[in-house]
Design an enzyme around this catalytic site. Structure first.
Site, PDB file in Angstrom:
ATOM      1  N   HIS A   1      12.213   4.011   3.396  1.00 38.01           N
ATOM      2  CA  HIS A   1      11.809   2.665   3.797  1.00 38.01           C
ATOM      3  C   HIS A   1      12.019   1.720   2.632  1.00 38.01           C
ATOM      4  O   HIS A   1      11.861   2.094   1.473  1.00 38.01           O
ATOM      5  CB  HIS A   1      10.344   2.635   4.264  1.00 38.01           C
ATOM      6  CG  HIS A   1       9.397   3.309   3.325  1.00 38.01           C
ATOM      7  ND1 HIS A   1       9.265   4.678   3.257  1.00 38.01           N
ATOM      8  CD2 HIS A   1       8.539   2.800   2.404  1.00 38.01           C
ATOM      9  CE1 HIS A   1       8.360   4.983   2.340  1.00 38.01           C
ATOM     10  NE2 HIS A   1       7.923   3.867   1.807  1.00 38.01           N
TER      11      HIS A   1
ATOM     12  N   ASP B   1       3.658  -3.750   7.135  1.00 37.86           N
ATOM     13  CA  ASP B   1       2.932  -2.654   6.487  1.00 37.86           C
ATOM     14  C   ASP B   1       1.462  -2.700   6.885  1.00 37.86           C
ATOM     15  O   ASP B   1       0.851  -3.769   6.967  1.00 37.86           O
ATOM     16  CB  ASP B   1       3.076  -2.768   4.960  1.00 37.86           C
ATOM     17  CG  ASP B   1       2.686  -1.490   4.248  1.00 37.86           C
ATOM     18  OD1 ASP B   1       3.571  -0.830   3.688  1.00 37.86           O
ATOM     19  OD2 ASP B   1       1.481  -1.141   4.256  1.00 37.86           O
TER      20      ASP B   1
END
Ligand code: 5GP
Ligand code: ZN
Length: 114
Positions: A100, A32
């Site tokens: 996700h 991320d």
């Protein structure tokens, strides 16, 4: 199956380069950009599903969780533990509308989440 406007489709097709933690034909795991824990990885299907609710094939969801198992094992956080999160739509706090699974680890997680 791909939305050219979608940032995670652009990652899945390689238009935006990332350093994959794991990938196979169907899924990609990458870090991320704004990590919320020492380990913060996103597992995405390469196909575009805007949210969890658009996935009709339960086997896709099963394979996605298998990819989570493989990813946490590669990251070395499988034994100490981790958290998976799927934010869905407005109240879930979803900001990127391509399914996700967040994988968070490397520290003890609190409950309840914010
Ligand atoms: P959501 O809030 O939709 O559940 O999570 C979206 C996540 O995607 C956020 O944690 C955000 O930091 C991450 N993200 C958004 N854009 C990018 C990007 O271009 N690259 C990476 N690696 N992560 C991104
Ligand atoms: Zn997409």
């Amino acid at each position: 199956m791909t939305d050219p406007q979608c940032v995670f489709c652009q990652i899945a097709t390689g238009q935006i380069p990332v350093d994959p933690v794991f990938q196979n034909e169907e899924f990609l795991a990458f870090r991320d950009i704004n990590p919320q824990a020492p380990v913060h990885v996103l597992v995405i299907p390469k196909a575009h599903y805007p949210t969890l609710m658009e996935v009709n094939d339960p086997q896709v969801l099963g394979r996605a969780l298998r990819v989570v198992q493989e990813t946490v094992t590669l990251l070395g956080i499988d034994r100490e533990g981790f958290r998976t999160v799927i934010n869905c739509r407005a109240n879930g706090g979803q900001t990127v509308f391509h399914l996700h699974i967040h994988v968070l680890g490397g520290r003890h997680m609190q409950w309840p989440p914010g």
